[in-house]
Design a protein around this motif. Structure first.
Motif, PDB file in Angstrom:
ATOM      1  N   LYS A 167       3.947  -5.900-104.540  1.00 23.10           N
ATOM      2  CA  LYS A 167       4.631  -5.734-103.256  1.00 23.10           C
ATOM      3  C   LYS A 167       4.722  -4.254-102.889  1.00 23.10           C
ATOM      4  O   LYS A 167       5.090  -3.432-103.727  1.00 23.10           O
ATOM      5  CB  LYS A 167       6.025  -6.338-103.373  1.00 23.10           C
ATOM      6  CG  LYS A 167       6.827  -6.275-102.123  1.00 23.10           C
ATOM      7  CD  LYS A 167       8.192  -6.902-102.369  1.00 23.10           C
ATOM      8  CE  LYS A 167       9.198  -6.315-101.417  1.00 23.10           C
ATOM      9  NZ  LYS A 167      10.551  -6.684-101.747  1.00 23.10           N
ATOM     10  N   GLN A 168       4.372  -3.925-101.659  1.00 26.87           N
ATOM     11  CA  GLN A 168       4.481  -2.541-101.204  1.00 26.87           C
ATOM     12  C   GLN A 168       5.937  -2.222-100.895  1.00 26.87           C
ATOM     13  O   GLN A 168       6.650  -3.031-100.306  1.00 26.87           O
ATOM     14  CB  GLN A 168       3.647  -2.318 -99.951  1.00 26.87           C
ATOM     15  CG  GLN A 168       2.178  -2.226-100.196  1.00 26.87           C
ATOM     16  CD  GLN A 168       1.457  -1.770 -98.938  1.00 26.87           C
ATOM     17  OE1 GLN A 168       1.907  -2.012 -97.824  1.00 26.87           O
ATOM     18  NE2 GLN A 168       0.349  -1.109 -99.118  1.00 26.87           N
ATOM     19  N   ARG A 169       6.368  -1.049-101.291  1.00 26.98           N
ATOM     20  CA  ARG A 169       7.729  -0.620-101.007  1.00 26.98           C
ATOM     21  C   ARG A 169       7.836  -0.145 -99.572  1.00 26.98           C
ATOM     22  O   ARG A 169       6.864   0.328 -98.986  1.00 26.98           O
ATOM     23  CB  ARG A 169       8.135   0.491-101.957  1.00 26.98           C
ATOM     24  CG  ARG A 169       8.239  -0.003-103.372  1.00 26.98           C
ATOM     25  CD  ARG A 169       8.689   1.070-104.289  1.00 26.98           C
ATOM     26  NE  ARG A 169       8.855   0.484-105.615  1.00 26.98           N
ATOM     27  CZ  ARG A 169       9.545   1.022-106.576  1.00 26.98           C
ATOM     28  NH1 ARG A 169      10.120   2.191-106.402  1.00 26.98           N
ATOM     29  NH2 ARG A 169       9.664   0.435-107.739  1.00 26.98           N
ATOM     30  N   LEU A 170       9.052  -0.245 -99.018  1.00 27.85           N
ATOM     31  CA  LEU A 170       9.319   0.186 -97.651  1.00 27.85           C
ATOM     32  C   LEU A 170      10.609   1.001 -97.667  1.00 27.85           C
ATOM     33  O   LEU A 170      11.606   0.581 -98.265  1.00 27.85           O
ATOM     34  CB  LEU A 170       9.457  -1.028 -96.725  1.00 27.85           C
ATOM     35  CG  LEU A 170       9.720  -0.738 -95.255  1.00 27.85           C
ATOM     36  CD1 LEU A 170       8.531   0.000 -94.629  1.00 27.85           C
ATOM     37  CD2 LEU A 170       9.992  -2.026 -94.504  1.00 27.85           C
ATOM     38  N   TYR A 171      10.580   2.161 -97.023  1.00 22.11           N
ATOM     39  CA  TYR A 171      11.728   3.058 -96.999  1.00 22.11           C
ATOM     40  C   TYR A 171      12.174   3.322 -95.574  1.00 22.11           C
ATOM     41  O   TYR A 171      11.355   3.468 -94.674  1.00 22.11           O
ATOM     42  CB  TYR A 171      11.371   4.400 -97.658  1.00 22.11           C
ATOM     43  CG  TYR A 171      10.922   4.260 -99.089  1.00 22.11           C
ATOM     44  CD1 TYR A 171      11.844   4.235-100.118  1.00 22.11           C
ATOM     45  CD2 TYR A 171       9.568   4.158 -99.402  1.00 22.11           C
ATOM     46  CE1 TYR A 171      11.429   4.103-101.435  1.00 22.11           C
ATOM     47  CE2 TYR A 171       9.152   4.027-100.715  1.00 22.11           C
ATOM     48  CZ  TYR A 171      10.088   3.994-101.728  1.00 22.11           C
ATOM     49  OH  TYR A 171       9.685   3.866-103.022  1.00 22.11           O
TER      50      TYR A 171
ATOM     51  N   TYR B 237      10.593   4.370 -90.609  1.00 23.98           N
ATOM     52  CA  TYR B 237      10.232   3.587 -91.792  1.00 23.98           C
ATOM     53  C   TYR B 237       8.873   4.059 -92.284  1.00 23.98           C
ATOM     54  O   TYR B 237       8.007   4.407 -91.486  1.00 23.98           O
ATOM     55  CB  TYR B 237      10.186   2.095 -91.452  1.00 23.98           C
ATOM     56  CG  TYR B 237      11.553   1.551 -91.124  1.00 23.98           C
ATOM     57  CD1 TYR B 237      12.327   0.947 -92.102  1.00 23.98           C
ATOM     58  CD2 TYR B 237      12.082   1.675 -89.845  1.00 23.98           C
ATOM     59  CE1 TYR B 237      13.591   0.468 -91.816  1.00 23.98           C
ATOM     60  CE2 TYR B 237      13.345   1.204 -89.549  1.00 23.98           C
ATOM     61  CZ  TYR B 237      14.096   0.600 -90.540  1.00 23.98           C
ATOM     62  OH  TYR B 237      15.351   0.135 -90.262  1.00 23.98           O
TER      63      TYR B 237
ATOM     64  N   ARG C  20       5.953   3.764 -95.929  1.00 25.40           N
ATOM     65  CA  ARG C  20       5.579   3.130 -97.200  1.00 25.40           C
ATOM     66  C   ARG C  20       5.660   4.090 -98.384  1.00 25.40           C
ATOM     67  O   ARG C  20       5.780   3.670 -99.515  1.00 25.40           O
ATOM     68  CB  ARG C  20       4.153   2.573 -97.105  1.00 25.40           C
ATOM     69  CG  ARG C  20       4.002   1.442 -96.144  1.00 25.40           C
ATOM     70  CD  ARG C  20       4.508   0.177 -96.751  1.00 25.40           C
ATOM     71  NE  ARG C  20       4.437  -0.914 -95.770  1.00 25.40           N
ATOM     72  CZ  ARG C  20       5.125  -2.017 -95.887  1.00 25.40           C
ATOM     73  NH1 ARG C  20       5.920  -2.204 -96.911  1.00 25.40           N
ATOM     74  NH2 ARG C  20       5.029  -2.943 -94.980  1.00 25.40           N
ATOM     75  N   GLU C  21       5.585   5.396 -98.119  1.00 21.55           N
ATOM     76  CA  GLU C  21       5.564   6.374 -99.210  1.00 21.55           C
ATOM     77  C   GLU C  21       6.575   7.487 -98.957  1.00 21.55           C
ATOM     78  O   GLU C  21       6.646   8.015 -97.855  1.00 21.55           O
ATOM     79  CB  GLU C  21       4.175   7.002 -99.331  1.00 21.55           C
ATOM     80  CG  GLU C  21       3.075   6.026 -99.640  1.00 21.55           C
ATOM     81  CD  GLU C  21       1.692   6.663 -99.615  1.00 21.55           C
ATOM     82  OE1 GLU C  21       1.569   7.850 -99.241  1.00 21.55           O
ATOM     83  OE2 GLU C  21       0.732   5.962 -99.967  1.00 21.55           O
TER      84      GLU C  21
ATOM     85  N   LYS D 194       2.451   7.203 -94.581  1.00 18.77           N
ATOM     86  CA  LYS D 194       2.220   5.884 -94.003  1.00 18.77           C
ATOM     87  C   LYS D 194       3.410   5.378 -93.195  1.00 18.77           C
ATOM     88  O   LYS D 194       4.051   4.393 -93.554  1.00 18.77           O
ATOM     89  CB  LYS D 194       1.842   4.885 -95.085  1.00 18.77           C
ATOM     90  CG  LYS D 194       0.556   5.238 -95.804  1.00 18.77           C
ATOM     91  CD  LYS D 194       0.189   4.198 -96.823  1.00 18.77           C
ATOM     92  CE  LYS D 194      -1.081   4.596 -97.543  1.00 18.77           C
ATOM     93  NZ  LYS D 194      -1.427   3.667 -98.617  1.00 18.77           N
TER      94      LYS D 194
ATOM     95  N   VAL E   7       5.648   3.388 -90.593  1.00 24.21           N
ATOM     96  CA  VAL E   7       5.562   1.982 -90.174  1.00 24.21           C
ATOM     97  C   VAL E   7       6.361   1.819 -88.891  1.00 24.21           C
ATOM     98  O   VAL E   7       7.506   2.263 -88.803  1.00 24.21           O
ATOM     99  CB  VAL E   7       6.148   1.057 -91.269  1.00 24.21           C
ATOM    100  CG1 VAL E   7       6.207  -0.377 -90.793  1.00 24.21           C
ATOM    101  CG2 VAL E   7       5.349   1.178 -92.552  1.00 24.21           C
TER     102      VAL E   7
ATOM    103  N   GLU F 200      15.582   2.266 -99.725  1.00 24.81           N
ATOM    104  CA  GLU F 200      14.499   1.303 -99.895  1.00 24.81           C
ATOM    105  C   GLU F 200      14.998   0.000 -99.281  1.00 24.81           C
ATOM    106  O   GLU F 200      16.084  -0.476 -99.613  1.00 24.81           O
ATOM    107  CB  GLU F 200      14.159   1.110-101.369  1.00 24.81           C
ATOM    108  CG  GLU F 200      12.953   0.217-101.559  1.00 24.81           C
ATOM    109  CD  GLU F 200      12.499   0.107-103.004  1.00 24.81           C
ATOM    110  OE1 GLU F 200      11.623  -0.737-103.252  1.00 24.81           O
ATOM    111  OE2 GLU F 200      12.997   0.844-103.858  1.00 24.81           O
TER     112      GLU F 200
ATOM    113  N   LYS G  46      12.752  -5.044 -95.067  1.00 24.36           N
ATOM    114  CA  LYS G  46      11.940  -5.150 -93.859  1.00 24.36           C
ATOM    115  C   LYS G  46      12.300  -4.040 -92.885  1.00 24.36           C
ATOM    116  O   LYS G  46      13.407  -3.502 -92.926  1.00 24.36           O
ATOM    117  CB  LYS G  46      12.094  -6.519 -93.202  1.00 24.36           C
ATOM    118  CG  LYS G  46      13.478  -6.819 -92.704  1.00 24.36           C
ATOM    119  CD  LYS G  46      13.530  -8.202 -92.070  1.00 24.36           C
ATOM    120  CE  LYS G  46      14.910  -8.455 -91.476  1.00 24.36           C
ATOM    121  NZ  LYS G  46      14.967  -9.705 -90.753  1.00 24.36           N
TER     122      LYS G  46
END
Length: 113
Positions: A5-9, A23, A25-26, A40, A42, A80, A83
């Motif tokens: 699963k990709q993390r989302l911050y 938001y 991903r990294e 990345k 979002v 973290e 969604k």
């Protein structure tokens, strides 16, 4: 990272008197001293006819950006999350802007001597 699963911050930071909430991903300490590296970005998918002008403004501002760097003293908070929510810019830091910036020190001591 196949199958994982990709993390989302959610990253909140101050920029020219405004609080940005984005938001990505990294997130890492980055290669530049004193900066947080954010990669990345979002943006939410459009599921309704209504257009959020602040989100559109941020999409345009970060259109071709794969990663960007924010001074560590400008970071308000990094969470973290499961969604993505709406991205936004709040004038003057918005509600809850009782954040006191940390003192800024330079390497090499007092410059008043």
């Amino acid at each position: 990272m196949a199958g994982s699963k990709q993390r989302l911050y959610r990253i909140s930071f101050m920029n020219q008197g405004q609080r940005y909430e984005l938001y990505a991903r990294e997130v890492s300490h980055g290669a530049m001293l004193g900066f947080v590296e954010i990669g990345k970005p979002v943006f939410g998918e459009k599921t309704s006819v209504l257009v959020d002008t602040s989100e559109e403004k941020l999409k345009q501002e970060f259109a071709d950006v794969e990663r960007f760097y924010v001074p560590v003293h400008a970071i308000v908070r990094i969470d973290e999350v499961k969604k993505a929510g709406p991205v936004r810019v709040v004038e003057g830091g918005g509600s809850g802007s009782n954040v006191t910036p940390l003192p800024f020190y330079t390497f090499g001591g007092d410059s008043r001597k």
